[in-house]
Scaffold this motif. Structure first.
Motif, short mmCIF file in Angstrom:
data_model
loop_
_atom_site.label_atom_id
_atom_site.label_comp_id
_atom_site.label_asym_id
_atom_site.label_seq_id
_atom_site.Cartn_x
_atom_site.Cartn_y
_atom_site.Cartn_z
N TYR A 37 0.86 -1.18 0.00
CA TYR A 37 0.00 0.00 0.00
C TYR A 37 0.90 1.23 0.00
CZ TYR A 37 -3.23 -3.44 2.13
OH TYR A 37 -4.00 -4.56 2.40
N LEU A 38 0.41 2.27 -0.66
CA LEU A 38 1.07 3.57 -0.56
C LEU A 38 -0.05 4.51 -0.11
CD1 LEU A 38 3.28 5.18 -3.34
CD2 LEU A 38 1.92 6.46 -1.69
N LEU A 39 0.12 5.10 1.05
CA LEU A 39 -1.03 5.80 1.65
C LEU A 39 -0.67 7.23 2.02
CD1 LEU A 39 -2.16 2.86 3.95
CD2 LEU A 39 -3.32 3.66 1.87
N THR A 40 -1.62 8.12 1.81
CA THR A 40 -1.46 9.49 2.29
C THR A 40 -1.84 9.48 3.79
OG1 THR A 40 -3.73 10.09 1.76
CG2 THR A 40 -2.08 10.45 0.04
N PRO A 41 -1.31 10.44 4.56
CA PRO A 41 -1.54 10.38 6.01
C PRO A 41 -2.99 10.59 6.42
CG PRO A 41 -0.29 12.34 5.41
CD PRO A 41 -0.38 11.51 4.18
N LYS A 42 -3.81 11.01 5.48
CA LYS A 42 -5.24 11.15 5.81
C LYS A 42 -5.84 9.81 6.25
CE LYS A 42 -9.15 13.74 4.73
NZ LYS A 42 -9.74 14.76 3.92
N ILE A 43 -5.19 8.73 5.84
CA ILE A 43 -5.69 7.41 6.24
C ILE A 43 -5.78 7.31 7.77
CG2 ILE A 43 -3.43 6.25 6.29
CD1 ILE A 43 -6.69 4.65 5.07
N PHE A 44 -4.89 8.01 8.48
CA PHE A 44 -4.90 7.90 9.95
C PHE A 44 -6.20 8.45 10.53
CE2 PHE A 44 -0.13 8.07 9.38
CZ PHE A 44 0.05 6.72 9.63
N THR A 45 -6.65 9.60 10.00
CA THR A 45 -7.92 10.17 10.46
C THR A 45 -9.04 9.19 10.22
OG1 THR A 45 -7.03 12.22 9.56
CG2 THR A 45 -9.28 12.30 10.37
N LYS A 46 -8.97 8.55 9.04
CA LYS A 46 -10.02 7.59 8.69
C LYS A 46 -9.98 6.37 9.60
CE LYS A 46 -11.51 10.09 5.34
NZ LYS A 46 -12.80 10.78 5.54
N LEU A 47 -8.77 5.84 9.82
CA LEU A 47 -8.66 4.65 10.66
C LEU A 47 -9.07 4.92 12.10
CD1 LEU A 47 -5.31 3.13 9.32
CD2 LEU A 47 -7.61 2.15 9.09
N ALA A 48 -8.78 6.13 12.56
CA ALA A 48 -9.15 6.48 13.94
C ALA A 48 -10.66 6.42 14.12
CB ALA A 48 -8.60 7.86 14.28
N ALA A 49 -11.39 6.61 13.01
CA ALA A 49 -12.86 6.61 13.09
C ALA A 49 -13.46 5.30 12.59
CB ALA A 49 -13.39 7.78 12.25
N THR A 50 -12.60 4.33 12.26
CA THR A 50 -13.10 3.07 11.70
C THR A 50 -13.44 2.09 12.82
OG1 THR A 50 -11.76 3.37 9.71
CG2 THR A 50 -12.51 1.13 10.16
N GLY A 51 -14.65 1.58 12.78
CA GLY A 51 -15.04 0.58 13.77
C GLY A 51 -14.61 -0.80 13.32
N ARG A 52 -14.93 -1.79 14.14
CA ARG A 52 -14.56 -3.17 13.80
C ARG A 52 -15.36 -3.64 12.59
NH1 ARG A 52 -12.54 -6.36 18.88
NH2 ARG A 52 -11.90 -4.63 20.18
N GLY A 53 -14.68 -4.30 11.68
CA GLY A 53 -15.33 -4.79 10.47
C GLY A 53 -15.24 -6.29 10.39
N ALA A 54 -14.87 -6.80 9.19
CA ALA A 54 -14.77 -8.25 8.96
C ALA A 54 -13.90 -8.89 10.04
CB ALA A 54 -14.18 -8.51 7.58
N GLY A 55 -14.37 -10.03 10.57
CA GLY A 55 -13.61 -10.76 11.58
C GLY A 55 -13.52 -10.04 12.91
N GLY A 56 -14.32 -8.99 13.10
CA GLY A 56 -14.30 -8.24 14.37
C GLY A 56 -13.06 -7.37 14.52
N GLU A 57 -12.33 -7.14 13.40
CA GLU A 57 -11.09 -6.38 13.48
C GLU A 57 -11.23 -5.01 12.80
OE1 GLU A 57 -8.15 -8.92 11.69
OE2 GLU A 57 -7.84 -9.99 13.58
N ILE A 58 -10.34 -4.11 13.18
CA ILE A 58 -10.30 -2.80 12.51
C ILE A 58 -9.51 -3.00 11.22
CG2 ILE A 58 -9.48 -0.42 12.67
CD1 ILE A 58 -9.97 -0.67 15.74
N GLN A 59 -10.20 -2.92 10.11
CA GLN A 59 -9.63 -3.30 8.82
C GLN A 59 -9.05 -2.09 8.09
OE1 GLN A 59 -9.16 -6.26 7.91
NE2 GLN A 59 -10.58 -7.50 9.14
#
Ligand code: G1P
Length: 308
Positions: free
Chosen positions: A229-251
């Motif tokens: 993956y090549l990611l811009t740092p905006k992903i951190f804001t998104k991940l901080a707001a991401t709830g548990r998804g598939a398999g009960g994990e933060i995906q």
């Protein structure tokens, strides 16, 4: 605090894209290595799965070499229990070097000293809880800061010239946006991957949709995300707001799905061959194929395989 410098330049001065591109070498790579590798038990009971060798080089060293080739110099390992061997592997070992020098094995000392360039640094962070890949990447946030970065999953070994991350870094210079490496998988395997739907066309294309491990009947395509993956740092804001998804994990996939709402994300069909070294079969295939090409034992190994 304003937007990150590189975004500011890109978004407010689109005509200066070139200056922005020239100024943007990605220098940070994150290696999520906290997983226990239960598929390789008992081998991974006390040892890190990333230390499993492909012939004589551990998976994690293949990973680091690929990131270094792409320009990364800050190497962030998100670790967990039983992962001390990764730290030791990249550390200086003066006792071993002394013993090798005393027995005249200078070339081995050179090999050890050449593992990391002098300007590379390793950062080790603990993923306190096994909450998933997205959580592991989020743990790296304080060390990554406000710049685009690579994420490399060492289980996915990719043989490519140049390596997959270098291919993605080169693409980023023309399309300075997040990207995920993709390859086509059999329909019945979509449940093992993040799956993307992309725009029509060939080559790198914008992702329209990304879903974590959909059942074949629900998958938007058979184009799977592999571990680059090549990611811009905006992903951190998104991940901080991401709830548990598939398999009960933060995906990570769910974070990227959210990122897509704000920024383009590219699907990058890399050139090279991927070995799924998170599975026994993939790991064996990698050992056989790398063994066949190995400078020291390749010829003898090929002869042995022919005999078999
Ligand atoms: C992870 C990601 C998945 C991706 C895969 C690539 O899954 O969650 O989206 O396709 O890596 O190897 P894992 O293999 O850790 O279950």
């Amino acid at each position: 605090m304003g937007p990150p410098f590189y975004r500011l330049r890109y978004h407010t001065h689109p005509l200066k894209t070139e200056r922005y591109i020239l100024g943007t070498t990605i220098t940070t790579a994150v290696f999520p290595v906290a997983g226990r590798g239960t598929r390789f038990l008992p081998a991974t009971k006390a040892a890190a799965k990333e230390m499993l060798p492909i012939v004589d080089k551990p998976l994690i060293q293949h990973a680091v070499e690929e990131a270094l080739e792409a320009g990364a110099r800050t190497l962030i390992f998100v670790t967990g229990a039983s992962k001390r061997s990764i730290e030791d592997h990249f550390d200086w070992d003066p006792e071993l070097e002394r013993a090798l020098l005393e027995s005249g094995k200078h070339e081995l000392v050179e090999l050890l000293r050449g593992m990391l360039p002098a300007d590379a640094s390793c950062v080790y962070l603990r993923q306190g809880e096994p909450l998933g890949l997205g959580h592991a990447v989020l743990c790296a946030r304080p060390a990554v800061g406000d710049a685009p970065f690579f994420v490399h999953l060492p289980d996915d070994l990719i043989a490519g010239q140049p390596g997959c991350l270098k291919q993605m870094a080169d693409h980023f210079r023309n399309q300075p946006h997040s990207a995920v490496a993709v390859e086509t998988v059999p329909r019945d395997k979509t449940g093992s991957y993040g799956i993307v739907a992309v725009e029509d066309g060939t080559g790198p294309r914008q992702v329209r949709q990304i879903v974590e491990k959909p059942k074949p009947a629900e998958a938007p395509s058979d184009l799977a995300v592999v571990g680059r993956y090549l990611l811009t740092p905006k992903i951190f804001t998104k991940l901080a707001a991401t709830g548990r998804g598939a398999g009960g994990e933060i995906q990570l996939t769910d974070g990227i799905a959210d990122l897509l709402k704000d920024e383009p994300v590219y699907a990058f069909p890399f050139s090279g061959k991927r070995y799924d070294c998170g599975s026994k079969l993939g790991y064996l295939k990698a050992n056989v194929e790398f063994g066949r090409e190995h400078p020291e034992v390749g010829t003898a190994f090929r002869a042995y395989l022919d005999e078999l």
